[in-house]
Write an enzyme that holds these catalytic residues in place. Structure first.
Site, short mmCIF file in Angstrom:
data_model
loop_
_atom_site.label_atom_id
_atom_site.label_comp_id
_atom_site.label_asym_id
_atom_site.label_seq_id
_atom_site.Cartn_x
_atom_site.Cartn_y
_atom_site.Cartn_z
N PRO A 1 5.94 3.35 -4.39
CA PRO A 1 5.00 2.40 -3.78
C PRO A 1 3.65 2.97 -3.71
CG PRO A 1 6.57 2.85 -1.95
CD PRO A 1 7.12 3.62 -3.22
N MET A 2 2.65 2.53 -4.23
CA MET A 2 1.18 3.07 -4.14
C MET A 2 0.22 2.07 -3.68
SD MET A 2 1.08 5.79 -7.04
CE MET A 2 1.78 4.67 -8.43
N VAL A 3 -0.48 2.02 -2.73
CA VAL A 3 -1.48 0.97 -2.32
C VAL A 3 -2.54 0.65 -3.47
CG1 VAL A 3 -3.52 0.41 -0.85
CG2 VAL A 3 -1.40 1.51 0.18
N CYS B 1 4.92 4.78 6.54
CA CYS B 1 3.56 4.71 6.34
C CYS B 1 2.78 5.38 7.60
CB CYS B 1 3.10 3.48 6.14
SG CYS B 1 1.31 3.34 6.14
N LYS C 1 12.29 3.58 3.67
CA LYS C 1 11.64 4.91 3.52
C LYS C 1 11.23 5.36 4.83
CE LYS C 1 7.85 7.05 1.00
NZ LYS C 1 6.70 6.90 0.32
N HIS D 1 10.40 11.21 3.02
CA HIS D 1 8.94 11.87 2.49
C HIS D 1 9.07 13.07 3.57
CE1 HIS D 1 4.91 12.20 1.42
NE2 HIS D 1 4.87 13.14 2.71
N ASN E 1 10.90 12.48 -1.65
CA ASN E 1 9.42 11.95 -1.84
C ASN E 1 8.50 13.13 -1.24
OD1 ASN E 1 7.25 10.02 -0.45
ND2 ASN E 1 7.51 9.72 -2.44
N GLY E 2 7.47 13.23 -1.96
CA GLY E 2 6.47 14.26 -1.39
C GLY E 2 5.88 15.28 -2.65
N ASP E 3 4.63 15.01 -3.03
CA ASP E 3 4.24 15.92 -3.91
C ASP E 3 4.99 16.25 -5.10
OD1 ASP E 3 2.08 16.38 -1.96
OD2 ASP E 3 2.55 18.44 -1.54
#
Length: 253
Positions: A31-33, A114, A156, A184, A214-216
């Site tokens: 999910p990305m804003v 978040c 998440k 993350h 999740n992450g990079d």
């Protein structure tokens, strides 16, 4: 809210859990804003993306406002499997949001990761990792009020400085019936520091449900590397890929 080619009125869902038992690394568009809207999801699906998330949607606004629903959530018949991610802090509000999207999605995800200040000030996002009982209550309410057992409920999270707290949080969530957990590998305070893949590995070893790393993860090669770094030899860890790099690195020569 929903594209005009969607005709379903019931929860006729694909089961994303089948992906996690396929024996393959599952490629997930995180999910990305502003980015993870229908047009972008349609594009990445053409390049072998297995599972897509919507951007984070504030559940209270979504439930209260038809305008918010029309603005924040559009889909069509080809947009599957699909997970709708919500920011929420009240169990019944999350349930109401889940009921609205149930006919058009395969599950919901509760954002407990978040780190933005506005979200945490409102009681959303990463502040929830310090409220495991609230997370448990929200997951349990959705489980009890959504009739379709194939409708997934995932969360998440970010990690604590004391990883034992994170493991405890994940085990409590698993006992409540969460479908999978995306981790993350940074704490709330960390932004650009290296991702703690070793922490994700420890969490994975403590759980029996799928754990999504999740992450990079910016290329398919990154995904393969993280798959091994997190000890995913039994294919129980799956990977999210930052979507802005997805098409470039999925394109066939």
């Amino acid at each position: 809210m929903v594209g005009d080619i969607v005709e379903t009125k019931q929860c006729q869902l694909k089961d994303p859990m089948d992906l996690f038992h396929s024996g393959q690394v599952v490629k997930i568009c995180a999910p990305m804003v502003r980015y993870s809207k229908l047009a972008f999801r349609t594009l990445v699906r053409k390049y072998s993306c297995d599972l897509c998330y919507t951007p984070m949607i504030v559940a209270a606004d979504f439930v209260r406002s038809e305008k918010a629903r029309d603005s924040e959530f559009t889909t069509n018949k080809g947009d599957r499997p699909l997970i709708v991610q919500f920011a929420a802090k009240e169990a019944q509000i999350l349930c109401d949001a889940a009921r609205i999207v149930c006919p058009f999605a395969d599950g919901i995800d509760l954002n407990c990761g978040c780190p933005q200040r506005w979200a945490m000030a409102e009681g959303y996002g990463a502040c929830l990792i310090n409220k495991p009982e609230l997370i448990r209550d929200m997951v349990r309410h959705v489980r009890n009020q959504i009739d379709n057992p194939r409708f997934s409920v995932s969360i998440k999270i970010r990690i604590h400085e004391d990883l034992k707290r994170t493991v405890d949080l994940c085990q409590k969530a698993e006992a409540t019936g969460v479908s999978w957990i995306t981790v993350h590998g940074r704490s709330v305070e960390e932004r650009h520091q290296p991702v703690h893949y070793d922490a994700i590995k420890i969490i994975k070893q403590s759980m029996s449900i799928p754990i999504v790393a999740n992450g990079d993860i910016k290329t398919l090669k990154d995904a393969e590397n993280v798959h091994h770094l997190t000890g995913a030899d039994d294919c129980n860890v799956f990977l999210t890929l930052d979507g802005h790099n997805y098409v470039q690195h999925s394109r066939q020569p």
